[in-house]
Design a protein around this motif. Structure first.
Motif, PDB file in Angstrom:
ATOM      1  N   PRO A   1       0.831  -1.206   0.000  1.00 58.48           N
ATOM      2  CA  PRO A   1       0.000   0.000   0.000  1.00 58.48           C
ATOM      3  C   PRO A   1       0.864   1.254   0.000  1.00 58.48           C
ATOM      4  O   PRO A   1       2.050   1.217   0.356  1.00 58.48           O
ATOM      5  N   ALA A   2       0.266   2.369  -0.391  1.00 56.21           N
ATOM      6  CA  ALA A   2       0.990   3.641  -0.407  1.00 56.21           C
ATOM      7  C   ALA A   2       1.382   4.038   1.010  1.00 56.21           C
ATOM      8  O   ALA A   2       0.609   3.886   1.959  1.00 56.21           O
ATOM      9  N   SER A   3       2.573   4.578   1.152  1.00 54.60           N
ATOM     10  CA  SER A   3       3.077   4.925   2.479  1.00 54.60           C
ATOM     11  C   SER A   3       2.319   6.083   3.116  1.00 54.60           C
ATOM     12  O   SER A   3       2.316   6.230   4.339  1.00 54.60           O
ATOM     13  N   GLN A   4       1.658   6.919   2.299  1.00 57.88           N
ATOM     14  CA  GLN A   4       0.924   8.049   2.870  1.00 57.88           C
ATOM     15  C   GLN A   4      -0.347   7.612   3.584  1.00 57.88           C
ATOM     16  O   GLN A   4      -0.835   8.319   4.473  1.00 57.88           O
ATOM     17  N   ALA A   5      -0.905   6.443   3.215  1.00 61.24           N
ATOM     18  CA  ALA A   5      -2.185   6.028   3.806  1.00 61.24           C
ATOM     19  C   ALA A   5      -2.285   4.503   3.831  1.00 61.24           C
ATOM     20  O   ALA A   5      -3.104   3.914   3.127  1.00 61.24           O
ATOM     21  N   PRO A   6      -1.479   3.838   4.666  1.00 62.13           N
ATOM     22  CA  PRO A   6      -1.475   2.372   4.669  1.00 62.13           C
ATOM     23  C   PRO A   6      -2.345   1.724   5.739  1.00 62.13           C
ATOM     24  O   PRO A   6      -2.451   0.494   5.779  1.00 62.13           O
ATOM     25  N   ILE A   7      -2.976   2.515   6.603  1.00 59.97           N
ATOM     26  CA  ILE A   7      -3.634   1.924   7.765  1.00 59.97           C
ATOM     27  C   ILE A   7      -4.805   1.044   7.368  1.00 59.97           C
ATOM     28  O   ILE A   7      -4.919  -0.106   7.813  1.00 59.97           O
ATOM     29  N   VAL A   8      -5.704   1.559   6.533  1.00 56.18           N
ATOM     30  CA  VAL A   8      -6.904   0.784   6.226  1.00 56.18           C
ATOM     31  C   VAL A   8      -6.576  -0.479   5.437  1.00 56.18           C
ATOM     32  O   VAL A   8      -7.281  -1.487   5.537  1.00 56.18           O
TER      33      VAL A   8
ATOM     34  N   PRO B   1       9.142   1.952   1.167  1.00 57.09           N
ATOM     35  CA  PRO B   1       9.374   2.730  -0.053  1.00 57.09           C
ATOM     36  C   PRO B   1       9.308   1.885  -1.312  1.00 57.09           C
ATOM     37  O   PRO B   1       9.623   0.686  -1.304  1.00 57.09           O
ATOM     38  N   GLY B   2       8.929   2.521  -2.410  1.00 58.85           N
ATOM     39  CA  GLY B   2       8.890   1.836  -3.691  1.00 58.85           C
ATOM     40  C   GLY B   2      10.247   1.349  -4.131  1.00 58.85           C
ATOM     41  O   GLY B   2      10.362   0.315  -4.801  1.00 58.85           O
ATOM     42  N   SER B   3      11.291   2.058  -3.745  1.00 54.87           N
ATOM     43  CA  SER B   3      12.644   1.675  -4.148  1.00 54.87           C
ATOM     44  C   SER B   3      13.068   0.349  -3.541  1.00 54.87           C
ATOM     45  O   SER B   3      13.959  -0.330  -4.070  1.00 54.87           O
ATOM     46  N   GLU B   4      12.444  -0.045  -2.430  1.00 56.54           N
ATOM     47  CA  GLU B   4      12.758  -1.318  -1.789  1.00 56.54           C
ATOM     48  C   GLU B   4      11.647  -2.342  -2.044  1.00 56.54           C
ATOM     49  O   GLU B   4      11.866  -3.386  -2.659  1.00 56.54           O
ATOM     50  N   VAL B   5      10.431  -2.026  -1.590  1.00 53.41           N
ATOM     51  CA  VAL B   5       9.334  -2.994  -1.670  1.00 53.41           C
ATOM     52  C   VAL B   5       8.840  -3.137  -3.107  1.00 53.41           C
ATOM     53  O   VAL B   5       8.749  -4.241  -3.652  1.00 53.41           O
TER      54      VAL B   5
END
Length: 482
Positions: A175-182, A206-210
């Motif tokens: 999920p996007a790091s800005q809003a991963p909770i839900v 981060p996208g560069s890793e995950v």
């Protein structure tokens, strides 16, 4: 503050790095909604290994049994819908009614694919031979990677993972790091519903890793991505080079063509809802209003009035429009507003950061309307992920369609008209994957295909409905001679 973890092989665990990142409330950045693991490539590889190991047994699980798990998860998700909507509003910033609608959409998607799982299997075909049964057999791809954006943080992950799971695939979700909770809370519901260990894995970071690990791993059979065009094209090229099946849904510059037969107030309301809903942070948001000269001035006045009547404030306080998700996103919108003015467009309303007390701590901008826009201007060509609409005058239907098609994007488009012929012609003529008549460009029912054309999509497989399952499956043709 709540500390969330990765979900890997049925366990909740931290990253091997030990590092964490914070998720902030866009209406009040000092409010930390939660912290998450700053995951590494090694964390991602561990999740992929778990998914690959779990896949054969999950594929062998009868499809109706897989569907029943999705339906139980839907029930669990629906039971906490109010709390989920509040959490979504706090982490993403959208108004509470919009967040509530998104949560309800996620619940419906799980129910929908839970039922669709009962229909999986294949088809029987007629053979030209007398003693042959000819049929097809539908099978999952294997292990799939899902990369999802922040603007619909529960709906988009759900409409990807539900068909993937229903068809027998195992999943690694970033999920996007800005809003991963839900997204993490979806995993919790699926876990409680009885999803076997390793079938779903959620890795934050981060996208560069995950993301890079998912797109390059030889053990991942497909990548489904939703996000910006620039990132999506890179993801697609990398994944395709490794032989993966790829699904990309990216940006838009969505037009609404307003013809002289339209009721001007209705047309202005349609454009306003499409442009300013969810703070304009939607790939299907109305970004261009292409309006016939005969009603142009009247339409601009009506649209300005709609914009002026939108209340702006914290998502949980009952306002119509919330903040941008981050300072970077706000800065991007403000830069485009400056560009529009420098290009000679007329700023009719908005364009500024509101200065009331309730706006001092959030990433707010006023709903913005530009008139006197020409199609070659940047504000008419480039995606603006914010509440900004460019109003472009045209002298005929043909010119209007030409302007509508005059971008590299082709996601959603609409026309407002009372002329049946114009409506039918527009459906045929416009270059967009979603076409609407007398309706805003945003929003789509969950059982119909969703996707774009040109730079808005890889144009390979659509999402949602039956098409949503097509991406995650392959077909065998079987001859049974007797």
């Amino acid at each position: 503050m709540p500390a969330y973890e990765n979900y890997c092989n049925g366990q909740w665990m931290d990253s091997e790095s030990g590092e964490r990142f914070k998720v902030h409330n866009p209406a009040n950045p000092s409010d930390v909604v939660g912290t998450f693991p700053q995951s590494t490539a090694a964390d991602t590889k561990r999740a992929i290994e778990a998914a690959v190991e779990a896949q054969p047994k999950w594929e062998q699980t009868p499809a109706p049994e897989r569907g029943s798990i999705l339906r139980r998860a839907a029930s669990l998700l629906g039971g906490q819908a109010n709390e989920l909507a509040e959490t979504l509003s706090r982490e993403e910033g959208k108004a509470l009614p919009e967040a509530s609608g998104e949560v309800a959409r996620a619940v419906d998607i799980l129910y929908y694919y839970g039922e669709k799982a009962n229909d999986l299997g294949g088809e029987v075909k007629s053979s030209s031979s007398r003693d042959t049964r000819l049929q097809t057999k539908t099978e999952p791809l294997g292990t799939v990677g899902l990369i999802t954006p922040w603007n619909y943080p529960i709906a988009i992950p759900t409409w990807k993972l539900a068909p993937a799971l229903a068809t027998g695939n195992t999943v690694v979700l970033k999920p996007a790091s800005q809003a991963p909770i839900v997204a993490s809370l979806i995993a919790k519901c699926l876990d409680e519903a009885g999803l076997p260990d390793g079938v779903l894995n959620v890795i934050t970071g981060p996208g560069s890793e995950v993301g890079q690990t998912l797109t390059t791993s030889e053990d991942v059979d497909a990548i489904s991505f939703t996000g910006s065009t620039s990132v999506g094209q890179l993801v697609g090229e990398t994944a395709a080079a490794g032989g993966k099946r790829v699904q990309l849904e990216m940006g838009g510059k969505n037009p609404t063509l307003v013809m002289p037969s339209a009721d001007v107030n209705t047309a202005a309301e349609i454009v306003s809802d499409g442009a300013f809903g969810v703070t304009g942070q939607a790939c299907t948001a109305t970004s261009r209003a292409i309006v016939h000269d005969d009603i142009y001035e009247t339409f601009v006045e009506a649209l300005v009035e709609h914009a002026e009547n939108i209340s702006i404030g914290p998502a949980l306080d009952g306002y119509d429009m919330g903040p941008h998700i981050s300072q970077d996103e706000l800065n991007g919108t403000l830069e485009y507003i400056d560009v529009g003015q420098s290009e000679g467009a007329t700023l009719e309303v908005g364009g500024s950061v509101p200065q009331d007390e309730r706006h001092k701590s959030g990433f707010y901008v006023e709903p913005t309307v530009f008139s006197d826009v020409s199609s070659e201007m940047r504000i008419a060509q480039e995606e603006i992920f914010g509440p900004v609409v460019a109003v472009i005058p045209v002298s005929s239907y043909d010119e209007g369609v030409a302007v509508a098609n005059d971008t590299k994007f082709g996601l959603a488009a609409s026309i407002v008209t009372e002329e049946l012929g114009e409506a039918h012609r527009f459906v045929d003529d416009v270059e967009a994957g979603v076409v609407k008549v007398n309706e805003k460009t945003t929003g789509l029912e969950l059982h119909v295909p969703f996707g774009g054309m040109k730079a808005s999509s890889s144009e390979t497989y659509r999402e949602q409905g039956d098409a949503g399952m097509d991406f995650f499956t392959t077909t065998k043709t079987v001859y049974l001679n007797y």
